[in-house]
Motif scaffolding. Sequence first.
Motif, PDB file in Angstrom:
ATOM      1  N   VAL A  12       0.858  -1.211   0.000  1.00 35.37           N
ATOM      2  CA  VAL A  12       0.000   0.000   0.000  1.00 35.37           C
ATOM      3  C   VAL A  12       0.874   1.233   0.000  1.00 35.37           C
ATOM      4  N   THR A  13       1.661   1.380  -1.048  1.00 36.46           N
ATOM      5  CA  THR A  13       2.620   2.483  -1.089  1.00 36.46           C
ATOM      6  C   THR A  13       2.253   3.540  -2.125  1.00 36.46           C
ATOM      7  N   GLY A  14       1.484   3.156  -3.159  1.00 44.10           N
ATOM      8  CA  GLY A  14       1.273   4.058  -4.297  1.00 44.10           C
ATOM      9  C   GLY A  14       2.500   4.061  -5.213  1.00 44.10           C
ATOM     10  N   ASP A  15       3.452   3.167  -4.966  1.00 46.97           N
ATOM     11  CA  ASP A  15       4.712   3.129  -5.710  1.00 46.97           C
ATOM     12  C   ASP A  15       4.728   1.879  -6.602  1.00 46.97           C
ATOM     13  N   LYS A  16       5.734   1.801  -7.490  1.00 47.34           N
ATOM     14  CA  LYS A  16       5.783   0.633  -8.363  1.00 47.34           C
ATOM     15  C   LYS A  16       6.905  -0.332  -7.971  1.00 47.34           C
ATOM     16  N   LYS A  17       6.759  -1.595  -8.375  1.00 39.63           N
ATOM     17  CA  LYS A  17       7.785  -2.628  -8.146  1.00 39.63           C
ATOM     18  C   LYS A  17       8.284  -2.625  -6.709  1.00 39.63           C
ATOM     19  N   VAL A  18       7.359  -2.523  -5.775  1.00 41.73           N
ATOM     20  CA  VAL A  18       7.742  -2.553  -4.358  1.00 41.73           C
ATOM     21  C   VAL A  18       8.209  -3.973  -4.033  1.00 41.73           C
ATOM     22  N   ILE A  19       7.410  -4.952  -4.475  1.00 44.06           N
ATOM     23  CA  ILE A  19       7.862  -6.348  -4.420  1.00 44.06           C
ATOM     24  C   ILE A  19       8.389  -6.662  -5.817  1.00 44.06           C
ATOM     25  N   ASP A  20       9.713  -6.831  -5.949  1.00 45.59           N
ATOM     26  CA  ASP A  20      10.260  -7.100  -7.284  1.00 45.59           C
ATOM     27  C   ASP A  20      10.902  -8.476  -7.327  1.00 45.59           C
ATOM     28  N   LYS A  21      11.621  -8.743  -8.405  1.00 43.95           N
ATOM     29  CA  LYS A  21      12.133 -10.100  -8.626  1.00 43.95           C
ATOM     30  C   LYS A  21      13.094 -10.550  -7.519  1.00 43.95           C
ATOM     31  N   HIS A  22      13.799  -9.606  -6.895  1.00 43.93           N
ATOM     32  CA  HIS A  22      14.742  -9.984  -5.824  1.00 43.93           C
ATOM     33  C   HIS A  22      13.986 -10.525  -4.617  1.00 43.93           C
ATOM     34  N   HIS A  23      12.845  -9.908  -4.325  1.00 41.48           N
ATOM     35  CA  HIS A  23      12.029 -10.380  -3.195  1.00 41.48           C
ATOM     36  C   HIS A  23      11.344 -11.694  -3.544  1.00 41.48           C
ATOM     37  N   LEU A  24      10.823 -11.756  -4.766  1.00 41.98           N
ATOM     38  CA  LEU A  24      10.132 -12.983  -5.200  1.00 41.98           C
ATOM     39  C   LEU A  24      11.095 -14.175  -5.135  1.00 41.98           C
ATOM     40  N   ALA A  25      12.355 -13.905  -5.415  1.00 40.47           N
ATOM     41  CA  ALA A  25      13.346 -14.992  -5.477  1.00 40.47           C
ATOM     42  C   ALA A  25      13.566 -15.655  -4.122  1.00 40.47           C
ATOM     43  N   VAL A  26      13.291 -14.923  -3.026  1.00 37.38           N
ATOM     44  CA  VAL A  26      13.607 -15.501  -1.705  1.00 37.38           C
ATOM     45  C   VAL A  26      12.367 -15.793  -0.855  1.00 37.38           C
ATOM     46  N   MET A  27      11.170 -15.546  -1.400  1.00 39.89           N
ATOM     47  CA  MET A  27       9.957 -15.792  -0.588  1.00 39.89           C
ATOM     48  C   MET A  27       9.777 -17.270  -0.299  1.00 39.89           C
ATOM     49  N   LYS A  28       9.105 -17.529   0.841  1.00 41.36           N
ATOM     50  CA  LYS A  28       8.839 -18.920   1.239  1.00 41.36           C
ATOM     51  C   LYS A  28       7.830 -19.564   0.290  1.00 41.36           C
ATOM     52  N   ASP A  29       7.931 -20.842   0.154  1.00 43.08           N
ATOM     53  CA  ASP A  29       6.912 -21.595  -0.588  1.00 43.08           C
ATOM     54  C   ASP A  29       5.552 -21.326   0.086  1.00 43.08           C
ATOM     55  N   GLY A  30       4.560 -20.969  -0.678  1.00 40.57           N
ATOM     56  CA  GLY A  30       3.216 -20.763  -0.114  1.00 40.57           C
ATOM     57  C   GLY A  30       2.916 -19.318   0.265  1.00 40.57           C
ATOM     58  N   ALA A  31       3.866 -18.407   0.077  1.00 44.77           N
ATOM     59  CA  ALA A  31       3.622 -17.001   0.454  1.00 44.77           C
ATOM     60  C   ALA A  31       2.483 -16.415  -0.392  1.00 44.77           C
ATOM     61  N   ILE A  32       1.711 -15.544   0.274  1.00 44.99           N
ATOM     62  CA  ILE A  32       0.549 -14.916  -0.375  1.00 44.99           C
ATOM     63  C   ILE A  32       0.842 -13.422  -0.557  1.00 44.99           C
ATOM     64  N   MET A  33       0.486 -12.883  -1.722  1.00 46.92           N
ATOM     65  CA  MET A  33       0.708 -11.449  -1.967  1.00 46.92           C
ATOM     66  C   MET A  33      -0.591 -10.763  -2.375  1.00 46.92           C
ATOM     67  N   ALA A  34      -0.820  -9.583  -1.799  1.00 41.46           N
ATOM     68  CA  ALA A  34      -1.993  -8.794  -2.170  1.00 41.46           C
ATOM     69  C   ALA A  34      -1.595  -7.331  -2.205  1.00 41.46           C
ATOM     70  N   ASN A  35      -2.297  -6.570  -3.010  1.00 44.44           N
ATOM     71  CA  ASN A  35      -2.038  -5.129  -3.094  1.00 44.44           C
ATOM     72  C   ASN A  35      -3.313  -4.376  -2.745  1.00 44.44           C
ATOM     73  N   SER A  36      -3.166  -3.275  -1.993  1.00 46.84           N
ATOM     74  CA  SER A  36      -4.328  -2.416  -1.776  1.00 46.84           C
ATOM     75  C   SER A  36      -4.047  -0.992  -2.235  1.00 46.84           C
ATOM     76  N   GLY A  37      -2.891  -0.777  -2.848  1.00 47.49           N
ATOM     77  CA  GLY A  37      -2.573   0.529  -3.430  1.00 47.49           C
ATOM     78  C   GLY A  37      -3.387   0.727  -4.703  1.00 47.49           C
ATOM     79  N   HIS A  38      -3.403   1.961  -5.210  1.00 42.50           N
ATOM     80  CA  HIS A  38      -4.360   2.265  -6.284  1.00 42.50           C
ATOM     81  C   HIS A  38      -4.139   1.474  -7.570  1.00 42.50           C
ATOM     82  N   PHE A  39      -2.885   1.381  -8.031  1.00 45.31           N
ATOM     83  CA  PHE A  39      -2.644   0.698  -9.312  1.00 45.31           C
ATOM     84  C   PHE A  39      -2.009  -0.676  -9.091  1.00 45.31           C
ATOM     85  N   ASP A  40      -2.101  -1.494 -10.133  1.00 41.78           N
ATOM     86  CA  ASP A  40      -1.615  -2.882 -10.019  1.00 41.78           C
ATOM     87  C   ASP A  40      -0.127  -2.993 -10.365  1.00 41.78           C
ATOM     88  N   VAL A  41       0.651  -1.984  -9.947  1.00 42.09           N
ATOM     89  CA  VAL A  41       2.081  -1.976 -10.298  1.00 42.09           C
ATOM     90  C   VAL A  41       2.980  -2.212  -9.088  1.00 42.09           C
TER      91      VAL A  41
END
Length: 421
Positions: free
Chosen positions: A272-301
Amino acid sequence: MASRRYNIKDISLAAKGRQRIDWAFREMPVLGLIRKRFAREKPLAGISFAGCAHITTETANLAITLKAGGAKVTLTASNPLSTDDSVTAALVKEHGMSVYAVKGESVAVYNKSLLDALEARPQLIMDDGGDLISAVLTKRPELAKNVIGAAEETTTGVIRLQNMEREGVLRFPIFAVNSADTKHLFDNRYGTGQSTIDGITRATNILWAGKKVVVCGYGWTGRGIAMRARGMGARVIVIEVEPVRALEAVMEGYEVMPLLEAAKIGDIFITVTGDKKVIDKHHLAVMKDGAIMANSGHFDVEIDIPSLEALSRSKRRIRESVDEYTLKDGRSLYLLGEGRLINLAAAEGHPASVMDMSFANQALCAEYMVKHRGKLAIKVNPVPEEIDKEVARLKLKAMGVAIDKLTAEQKKYLSSWQEGT
Ligand SMILES: NC(=O)c1ccc[n+]([C@@H]2O[C@H](COP(=O)([O-])OP(=O)(O)OC[C@H]3O[C@@H](n4cnc5c(N)ncnc54)[C@H](O)[C@@H]3O)[C@@H](O)[C@H]2O)c1
């Protein structure tokens, strides 16, 4: 010309929509008072109004209020997934409004709907995210001279409009409804807080208690989400880039750390930042199996979905608002609501009681713009203080809460400097 006066899913849903709109109205007493006065005084008589908004039951009540004030109302969606199709049916069938919004529409239809709405040649605009104002300025600039003013509902829209002002491209006055205290202190915090938890719960049916929830952004919405997630028993980690806000989160008792560290331990990630690529490939690379992601910021970026796709070998929809991405390394990551604001994609957005205040500001700003037409500065203006205070006064009254008044002696004391130790 638009080929039809509306583009909605199914007009036969109108009766259901009406019931839902009426249910929300019970929790919107401030807007109710404004509606009564507008019906008497007709402050918007003959005005063409176009709104780009999440077409929810609450937005419907604002639209009906503006119509009661004499406006001709056109609505278009402010997100492809946030429309309530029963509401659009009721607004078209029972209120004769022009509505261009279908839940799940493509981005191409979304963009065409903005242009269809502009066929109404609006004199007043309400925007939520800045897309409709942007469409006037970039695609139909000749319409700008008709526009008395526009009001912007959300943080991201206000930021875009301030950037337009800085670059000198604004052509009509803007009122930043989001900046009103009776908007962001309540809607962004309590509304987004509750409805984001609601959206994620409806999408997944997860138990929050004991989960590690990572909230990215500790602004007004982030504060609300962190507070409500903690209230559900989650262990909350806050991610921030602003030192003062990060410090506030620390003192509020949350863990604060860089996202790259939190990515390894979080169960649920909410942006919920209003910013883009807050969760990017570096974060995706280390997330646990089964992690859930959701956005509540205005755009889907905010979540880097193209990187998620690139890291994945397959993707499937396993529940209505849940996509399972199976990564090439065998982990599964879950994206909710296609990365669009989850409180609207998987739930119903903010509860009516809080939208009562946001939309009271919208209605009163619309009236203010018409009353002061031609005299308003072409810039991003704050909501006049008298409107903000009036909304708070009316809401307290509706809630049956009385407050104290300053005595004459206290007023004098507070405006003087002579008295001290
Ligand atoms: N879902 C909804 O119904 C709803 C309601 C209101 C606002 N919004 C949207 O939510 C977003 C946030 O709104 P807000 O009012 O909280 O804004 P805000 O400006 O108060 O807070 C945003 C915070 O995010 C931080 N931030 C920015 N980039 C970051 C990054 N890369 N990593 C970590 N933190 C970062 C900022 O420092 C700031 O503290 C906006 O897009 C707004 O339009 C959505």
